[in-house]
Design a protein around this motif. Structure first.
Motif, PDB file in Angstrom:
ATOM      1  N   GLU A   1      -1.168  13.408  52.183  1.00 50.84           N
ATOM      2  CA  GLU A   1      -1.326  12.405  51.152  1.00 50.84           C
ATOM      3  C   GLU A   1      -1.472  13.034  49.784  1.00 50.84           C
ATOM      4  O   GLU A   1      -1.706  14.225  49.658  1.00 50.84           O
ATOM      5  CB  GLU A   1      -2.527  11.518  51.496  1.00 50.84           C
ATOM      6  N   PHE A   2      -1.329  12.210  48.780  1.00 50.52           N
ATOM      7  CA  PHE A   2      -1.440  12.640  47.396  1.00 50.52           C
ATOM      8  C   PHE A   2      -2.717  12.031  46.830  1.00 50.52           C
ATOM      9  O   PHE A   2      -2.974  10.858  47.035  1.00 50.52           O
ATOM     10  CB  PHE A   2      -0.206  12.159  46.626  1.00 50.52           C
ATOM     11  N   VAL A   3      -3.509  12.859  46.174  1.00 50.58           N
ATOM     12  CA  VAL A   3      -4.789  12.386  45.654  1.00 50.58           C
ATOM     13  C   VAL A   3      -4.875  12.698  44.174  1.00 50.58           C
ATOM     14  O   VAL A   3      -4.538  13.804  43.757  1.00 50.58           O
ATOM     15  CB  VAL A   3      -5.965  13.102  46.368  1.00 50.58           C
ATOM     16  N   PHE A   4      -5.290  11.729  43.375  1.00 48.70           N
ATOM     17  CA  PHE A   4      -5.639  12.098  42.002  1.00 48.70           C
ATOM     18  C   PHE A   4      -6.814  11.281  41.509  1.00 48.70           C
ATOM     19  O   PHE A   4      -7.141  10.227  42.033  1.00 48.70           O
ATOM     20  CB  PHE A   4      -4.435  11.986  41.051  1.00 48.70           C
ATOM     21  N   CYS A   5      -7.488  11.834  40.504  1.00 46.27           N
ATOM     22  CA  CYS A   5      -8.473  11.067  39.766  1.00 46.27           C
ATOM     23  C   CYS A   5      -8.221  11.319  38.284  1.00 46.27           C
ATOM     24  O   CYS A   5      -7.556  12.288  37.920  1.00 46.27           O
ATOM     25  CB  CYS A   5      -9.894  11.410  40.172  1.00 46.27           C
ATOM     26  N   THR A   6      -8.724  10.431  37.447  1.00 46.25           N
ATOM     27  CA  THR A   6      -8.315  10.436  36.047  1.00 46.25           C
ATOM     28  C   THR A   6      -9.517  10.288  35.126  1.00 46.25           C
ATOM     29  O   THR A   6     -10.337   9.388  35.312  1.00 46.25           O
ATOM     30  CB  THR A   6      -7.329   9.264  35.791  1.00 46.25           C
ATOM     31  N   LYS A   7      -9.615  11.174  34.171  1.00 43.63           N
ATOM     32  CA  LYS A   7     -10.585  11.041  33.075  1.00 43.63           C
ATOM     33  C   LYS A   7      -9.864  10.330  31.944  1.00 43.63           C
ATOM     34  O   LYS A   7      -8.905  10.864  31.365  1.00 43.63           O
ATOM     35  CB  LYS A   7     -11.039  12.430  32.623  1.00 43.63           C
ATOM     36  N   VAL A   8     -10.286   9.123  31.626  1.00 36.45           N
ATOM     37  CA  VAL A   8      -9.576   8.327  30.632  1.00 36.45           C
ATOM     38  C   VAL A   8     -10.054   8.702  29.227  1.00 36.45           C
ATOM     39  O   VAL A   8     -11.260   8.689  28.956  1.00 36.45           O
ATOM     40  CB  VAL A   8      -9.778   6.822  30.890  1.00 36.45           C
ATOM     41  N   GLY A   9      -9.122   9.051  28.361  1.00 37.95           N
ATOM     42  CA  GLY A   9      -9.457   9.413  26.995  1.00 37.95           C
ATOM     43  C   GLY A   9      -9.944   8.207  26.201  1.00 37.95           C
ATOM     44  O   GLY A   9      -9.460   7.091  26.401  1.00 37.95           O
ATOM     45  N   THR A  10     -10.885   8.446  25.302  1.00 38.02           N
ATOM     46  CA  THR A  10     -11.436   7.332  24.523  1.00 38.02           C
ATOM     47  C   THR A  10     -10.549   6.984  23.328  1.00 38.02           C
ATOM     48  O   THR A  10     -10.421   5.815  22.968  1.00 38.02           O
ATOM     49  CB  THR A  10     -12.860   7.667  24.022  1.00 38.02           C
ATOM     50  N   GLY A  11      -9.911   7.998  22.712  1.00 42.39           N
ATOM     51  CA  GLY A  11      -9.092   7.729  21.519  1.00 42.39           C
ATOM     52  C   GLY A  11      -7.636   7.437  21.875  1.00 42.39           C
ATOM     53  O   GLY A  11      -7.012   6.537  21.321  1.00 42.39           O
ATOM     54  N   HIS A  12      -7.109   8.210  22.808  1.00 39.14           N
ATOM     55  CA  HIS A  12      -5.700   8.071  23.210  1.00 39.14           C
ATOM     56  C   HIS A  12      -5.597   8.011  24.738  1.00 39.14           C
ATOM     57  O   HIS A  12      -5.136   8.959  25.367  1.00 39.14           O
ATOM     58  CB  HIS A  12      -4.862   9.236  22.681  1.00 39.14           C
ATOM     59  N   PRO A  13      -6.007   6.880  25.321  1.00 40.97           N
ATOM     60  CA  PRO A  13      -5.911   6.755  26.778  1.00 40.97           C
ATOM     61  C   PRO A  13      -4.470   6.775  27.273  1.00 40.97           C
ATOM     62  O   PRO A  13      -4.217   7.018  28.456  1.00 40.97           O
ATOM     63  CB  PRO A  13      -6.570   5.391  27.064  1.00 40.97           C
ATOM     64  N   GLU A  14      -3.514   6.555  26.341  1.00 37.21           N
ATOM     65  CA  GLU A  14      -2.099   6.419  26.726  1.00 37.21           C
ATOM     66  C   GLU A  14      -1.378   7.757  26.825  1.00 37.21           C
ATOM     67  O   GLU A  14      -0.189   7.788  27.111  1.00 37.21           O
ATOM     68  CB  GLU A  14      -1.391   5.489  25.729  1.00 37.21           C
ATOM     69  N   GLU A  15      -2.095   8.885  26.604  1.00 34.11           N
ATOM     70  CA  GLU A  15      -1.468  10.203  26.707  1.00 34.11           C
ATOM     71  C   GLU A  15      -2.325  11.106  27.582  1.00 34.11           C
ATOM     72  O   GLU A  15      -3.555  11.091  27.461  1.00 34.11           O
ATOM     73  CB  GLU A  15      -1.338  10.848  25.312  1.00 34.11           C
TER      74      GLU A  15
END
Ligand SMILES: [Zn+2]
Length: 256
Positions: A10-24
């Motif tokens: 399987e493929f696993v990921f987790c994500t730290k979402v940026g506060t200023g530029h969540p879209e990059e």
């Protein structure tokens, strides 16, 4: 030990979402699969451990980043990076799209760079003429950062590699980094014509591992007890290098 029986991977990921530029986002990856009928403790237990440790650090409630970071554990690197290729096939077109519209949420942020961490522990130098190896990590051991000079994004990938070298000089405690131009056999490969892409390893994949510098590579001896504190310290220095580089690239700060 008997051969392992391959099951679903399987493929696993987790994500730290940026506060200023969540879209990059930057992607920090390693591969979960391994060869050798042993533990694959170095290849790629060490790379996955590095990525999970960085995910732990960046997930701290007091850590803010301006841009997003995705920590990814790929499957099937050893069989031709099918996991990374599937990720590109399924998600490349979704980049940077806000979904739902107006939500401020970006399920697939625009890819700014892909950094793959593979086999990270063992740099004992080249084999001697009789085929034997030094039992100690060589004093001049280094973290090998590689980009692919024969790729569409060579200039941008090279720039990313030098940022990692600078981060190593600033943040790694024991071992230096070296930049090479022949990245190969890695999950960053499928990304190399699309976005800046580099790999981090204990040795150069082509000239050094390819010439027998790691006798545990894909062998039953790739078990935890094979490695010494100095070996693990090289892996730690690779973690310090990526932590410093990605922290800088994403504008990481500690809030109080
Ligand atoms: Zn590997």
């Amino acid at each position: 030990m008997q051969p392992m029986t391959p099951g679903p991977r399987e493929f696993v990921f987790c994500t730290k979402v940026g506060t200023g530029h969540p879209e990059e986002m930057y992607i920090a990856g390693a591969h979960m699969d391994g060869h050798g009928w042993g533990e694959a403790a170095n290849d790629d237990g060490s790379g996955t451990a590095l990525v999970m440790e960085l995910a732990r650090v960046f997930s701290g409630p007091d850590v803010r980043t301006d841009r997003t970071i995705r920590f990814a554990l790929w499957n099937n690197e050893e069989t031709g990076s099918q996991g990374a290729r599937a990720y590109i096939a399924q998600r490349q077109a979704l980049q940077g799209k806000e979904d739902p519209a107006g939500s401020g949420k970006y399920p697939e942020p625009k890819w700014l760079g892909m950094i793959q961490h593979d086999i990270m522990l063992f740099d004992h130098g080249m084999p001697r003429e009789d085929g034997t190896m030094s039992s100690e990590q060589r004093p001049e051991a280094d973290v090998n950062v590689e980009f692919q000079v024969n790729s569409k994004m060579a200039a941008e990938s090279q720039k990313l590699a030098w940022i990692f070298l600078v981060a190593n000089e600033k943040y790694a405690s024991d071992y230096p980094a070296s930049v090479g131009s022949h990245m190969t056999n890695t999950d960053s490969g499928p990304f190399q014509d699309i976005i800046p892409a580099i790999s981090l390893r204990e040795n150069e994949r082509g000239t050094q591992i390819g010439s027998g510098w790691d006798p545990q590579w894909h062998q039953p001896t790739d078990v935890f007890t094979t490695y010494s504190d100095k070996d693990f310290r090289l892996g730690l220095n690779a973690a310090q290098t990526t932590l410093g580089a990605i922290g800088t690239l994403t504008g990481a700060t500690i809030t109080k």
